[in-house]
Enzyme design. Sequence first.
Site, mmCIF file in Angstrom:
data_model
loop_
_atom_site.group_PDB
_atom_site.id
_atom_site.type_symbol
_atom_site.label_atom_id
_atom_site.label_comp_id
_atom_site.label_asym_id
_atom_site.label_seq_id
_atom_site.Cartn_x
_atom_site.Cartn_y
_atom_site.Cartn_z
ATOM 1 N N TYR A 1 0.841 -1.200 0.000
ATOM 2 C CA TYR A 1 0.000 0.000 0.000
ATOM 3 C C TYR A 1 0.876 1.249 0.000
ATOM 4 O O TYR A 1 1.499 1.588 0.979
ATOM 5 C CB TYR A 1 -0.926 0.022 1.212
ATOM 6 C CG TYR A 1 -1.846 -1.169 1.332
ATOM 7 C CD1 TYR A 1 -2.176 -1.952 0.226
ATOM 8 C CD2 TYR A 1 -2.389 -1.521 2.567
ATOM 9 C CE1 TYR A 1 -3.013 -3.038 0.356
ATOM 10 C CE2 TYR A 1 -3.233 -2.608 2.698
ATOM 11 C CZ TYR A 1 -3.544 -3.367 1.594
ATOM 12 O OH TYR A 1 -4.375 -4.451 1.728
ATOM 13 N N PRO B 1 -16.052 -5.119 2.956
ATOM 14 C CA PRO B 1 -17.404 -5.543 3.344
ATOM 15 C C PRO B 1 -18.492 -4.630 2.799
ATOM 16 O O PRO B 1 -19.668 -5.000 2.798
ATOM 17 C CB PRO B 1 -17.357 -5.481 4.877
ATOM 18 C CG PRO B 1 -16.347 -4.420 5.170
ATOM 19 C CD PRO B 1 -15.290 -4.588 4.110
#
Length: 329
Positions: free
Chosen positions: A56, A205
Amino acid sequence: MKTRQLGQNGPQVSALALGCMGMSEFYGSRDDGESLATLDLALEKGLNFWDTADIYGPHNNEKLLATALKGRRDQVFLASKFGIVRDANDAKKRGVNGRPEYVKSAIEGSLKRLGTEHLDLYYQHRMDPDVPVEETVGAMADLVKEGKVRFLGLSEVDAQTLARAHKEHPISAVQSEYSLWTRDPEKSVLASCQQLGVAFVAYSPLGRGFLSGAIRSIDDFEADDFRRFNPRFQGENFQRNLALVDAVNDLAKDKGVTPSQLALAWLLAKAEHVIPLFGTKKRRYLLDNIQALDVSLSPQELAAIDEVFPASAVAGSRYSAEVMKLLPQ
């Protein structure tokens, strides 16, 4: 903060985990000040399970977290990952590396950038088809013996590979994409985790923000937001998926909660070993998502959600064809 156990013999961690990737890359512009304020607020609210990876940034996200961790490292259950390698000449190109020698060099880089002597959880980010998982996990197990890592995890792994890895060294967590619009783990690995006593950490999610209901057009994304090129956000796929989200939004409105809270509560209701990992870089979304812990869904409400958003309804693949090659087939 409600908690859940990380694996059979692991600690109690916050029942929701905070994904930090978007604070540094992939989801538009950076605002380190707001990101650090979000991390401060997360700790204030007891959200202590933080997730990052060396890819990242690359590396910038771990460095950002180092700033937030100063003076309070012991308050955070810190997870990072290794194994995805970016091309030095083309950052969009990806490779994988699970060789034991790479594992041991990768941990040193992460520990230095994070300013810590150990990680609480260390994941293999993607499986290396050229290296048996036993060899990679064996090297990870050495890190446990050396005190550099407390618990081991795997990301995007099938049930068979999980079982092999678990025999080499106990695996405490499996991280894979899981949400209303990505139901792949329900085929086998979700149940395998439950049988083996492994926590299942569900990333994305909220369907990369789509399930929040706030995204109405591809133009809602900044120019460098990777979702502009994700198959599920393209053309007809976008419109078909938007109709599904609108149906979920209606159910959320009827219950008096936000769509994000409904989507997270749906996951929390799946099983006690499921820990949703949502990503945000803004305090207002953090506060909204945490309130999902107070949302209870009845069997009838869960059935209604599945009726308007069945497992096979989503349009488009999770990633581009090249990235999909890194996932279990």
